[in-house]
Scaffold this active site. Structure first.
Site, mmCIF file in Angstrom:
data_model
loop_
_atom_site.group_PDB
_atom_site.id
_atom_site.type_symbol
_atom_site.label_atom_id
_atom_site.label_comp_id
_atom_site.label_asym_id
_atom_site.label_seq_id
_atom_site.Cartn_x
_atom_site.Cartn_y
_atom_site.Cartn_z
ATOM 1 N N TYR A 33 0.829 -1.202 0.000
ATOM 2 C CA TYR A 33 0.000 0.000 0.000
ATOM 3 C C TYR A 33 0.863 1.251 0.000
ATOM 4 O O TYR A 33 2.076 1.186 0.216
ATOM 5 C CB TYR A 33 -0.973 -0.005 1.183
ATOM 6 C CG TYR A 33 -0.354 0.326 2.534
ATOM 7 C CD1 TYR A 33 0.492 -0.561 3.190
ATOM 8 C CD2 TYR A 33 -0.616 1.540 3.165
ATOM 9 C CE1 TYR A 33 1.041 -0.262 4.424
ATOM 10 C CE2 TYR A 33 -0.071 1.859 4.404
ATOM 11 C CZ TYR A 33 0.761 0.949 5.031
ATOM 12 O OH TYR A 33 1.308 1.259 6.251
ATOM 13 N N ARG A 100 -7.866 -20.684 -1.670
ATOM 14 C CA ARG A 100 -6.856 -20.587 -0.616
ATOM 15 C C ARG A 100 -5.783 -21.667 -0.715
ATOM 16 O O ARG A 100 -6.090 -22.854 -0.705
ATOM 17 C CB ARG A 100 -7.515 -20.643 0.768
ATOM 18 C CG ARG A 100 -6.502 -20.408 1.888
ATOM 19 C CD ARG A 100 -7.135 -20.335 3.257
ATOM 20 N NE ARG A 100 -6.128 -19.987 4.252
ATOM 21 C CZ ARG A 100 -5.327 -20.869 4.854
ATOM 22 N NH1 ARG A 100 -5.448 -22.151 4.579
ATOM 23 N NH2 ARG A 100 -4.426 -20.464 5.725
ATOM 24 N N LYS A 147 6.376 -2.065 1.915
ATOM 25 C CA LYS A 147 5.214 -1.455 2.588
ATOM 26 C C LYS A 147 4.006 -2.378 2.446
ATOM 27 O O LYS A 147 3.091 -2.124 1.654
ATOM 28 C CB LYS A 147 4.937 -0.067 2.008
ATOM 29 C CG LYS A 147 4.072 0.802 2.917
ATOM 30 C CD LYS A 147 4.166 2.246 2.499
ATOM 31 C CE LYS A 147 3.154 3.134 3.196
ATOM 32 N NZ LYS A 147 3.305 3.228 4.634
HETATM 33 N N1 PDD Z 1 2.783 4.894 7.415
HETATM 34 N N2 PDD Z 1 7.376 3.528 9.025
HETATM 35 C C1 PDD Z 1 6.226 2.838 8.986
HETATM 36 C C2 PDD Z 1 6.156 1.527 9.667
HETATM 37 C C3 PDD Z 1 5.106 3.386 8.324
HETATM 38 O O1 PDD Z 1 3.967 2.697 8.283
HETATM 39 C C4 PDD Z 1 5.209 4.668 7.725
HETATM 40 C C5 PDD Z 1 4.064 5.307 7.008
HETATM 41 C C6 PDD Z 1 6.448 5.337 7.797
HETATM 42 C C7 PDD Z 1 6.653 6.698 7.170
HETATM 43 O O2 PDD Z 1 6.714 6.600 5.770
HETATM 44 P P1 PDD Z 1 6.297 7.828 4.849
HETATM 45 O O3 PDD Z 1 7.090 8.983 5.288
HETATM 46 O O4 PDD Z 1 6.656 7.373 3.485
HETATM 47 O O5 PDD Z 1 4.817 8.042 5.046
HETATM 48 C C8 PDD Z 1 7.504 4.741 8.452
HETATM 49 C C9 PDD Z 1 1.603 5.384 6.704
HETATM 50 C C10 PDD Z 1 1.454 6.862 6.760
HETATM 51 C C11 PDD Z 1 0.383 4.637 7.211
HETATM 52 O O6 PDD Z 1 0.519 3.437 7.407
HETATM 53 O O7 PDD Z 1 -0.697 5.220 7.352
#
Ligand code: PDD
Length: 284
Positions: A33, A100, A147
């Site tokens: 995401y 699954r 992510k």
């Molecule tokens: N989260 N570390 C983690 C574990 C994160 O989930 C996020 C971002 C960041 C910061 O990344 P960035 O600067 O690219 O947003 C660091 C998003 C905002 C969320 O899960 O809502």
């Protein structure tokens, strides 16, 4: 108000957008995401988010569902369709749906979802006061640079922080802070050095982190990219987190102890203003 969401090439009212029960994002968290902030109808740090999206997809060998041009066009269209000027765009791409099985075939069609969350992004009241965090053992998998939507540990960590009267959690692994539950963690030492954990698979390579470090270097700050301990953070002049949702958020309490004088410090405040100005100027 019913939002218009994007699902696999279609624009649908949120109540009508449906994903298969066999979607691997649903059953195996086999999905990645991105969250991008929007101010005045413009995308903040878009190039960074779009680049990381492609790296996350490549790491899991999921094909990009649309071209780079179409991805940007979809971001613009979802704003227009929802009349959103300020808020967040969430997008998620899963490997797709299949009966699954832990093993998957390589011919799945990715499930691509986008939606908006309209809310003020500027003027966050917590910027003026800072947030409190608790430290907690790191419990996520070891590929945190991707992510993925495996956010259960982070979600439970935030619930635990809330239960303890705090706002968020810093994760600690082998004595060092990896990052916060959904943001990157940084400290400013009493000597004025900005210390932030070096990039590895231990943490998400935050887009806001990268931009803020550039701005800090341009402002003449000494930046050290290395791990730091909870004790160093508690003893720091300032502590702050960065993310697309918080930009630069001061942390004024760790495990109940005030950081410095317990108020947001000058470095975090300067970096927040610099980030807003610089990123607004380059927003697309
Ligand atoms: N989260 N570390 C983690 C574990 C994160 O989930 C996020 C971002 C960041 C910061 O990344 P960035 O600067 O690219 O947003 C660091 C998003 C905002 C969320 O899960 O809502």
């Amino acid at each position: 108000m019913t939002r218009t969401v994007y699902l696999n090439g279609q624009w649908l009212p949120e109540t009508e957008a449906k994903v298969s029960v066999f979607d691997r994002g649903f059953m195996f968290a086999d999905a990645i995401y991105e969250v991008t902030a929007v101010i005045g109808g413009k995308l903040i740090d878009y190039a960074g988010h779009a680049g990381r999206l492609k790296r996350s997809l490549a790491s899991l060998n999921i094909a990009a569902p649309v071209s780079d041009e179409d991805m940007l066009a979809l971001h613009r269209e979802i704003l227009a369709r929802n009349g959103m000027t300020d808020g967040l765009i969430y997008l998620q791409i899963s490997r797709g749906a299949q009966d699954r099985d832990f093993l998957f075939t390589n011919d799945l069609i990715p499930t691509f979802v986008m939606f908006t969350q309209s809310r003020p992004v500027l003027g966050n009241p917590k910027w003026g006061k800072g947030i409190s965090v608790i430290t907690m053992l790191e419990g996520r998998w070891e590929q945190r640079q991707i992510k993925t939507v495996q956010l259960l540990y982070s979600s439970l960590a935030k619930m635990e922080a809330q239960k303890q009267g705090a706002d968020d959690a810093f994760f600690v692994e082998n004595g060092f802070i990896t990052e916060a539950s959904s943001s990157n963690a940084h400290i400013v030492t009493k000597a004025g050095t900005l210390v932030t954990r070096d990039l590895s698979n231990a943490l998400l390579h935050g887009i806001t982190r990268g931009s803020v470090l550039d701005l800090a270097r341009r402002a003449g700050l000494t930046v050290e990219e290395r791990g730091f301990t909870p004790a160093e953070a508690k003893d720091a002049a300032e502590v702050f987190i960065t993310s697309a949702t918080n930009f630069v958020m001061p942390v004024t309490r760790i495990d109940g102890q005030p950081v410095g004088d317990g108020k947001p410090g000058p470095v975090s405040q300067t970096l927040l203003q610099a980030y807003i100005e610089d990123r607004l100027a380059s927003a697309i």
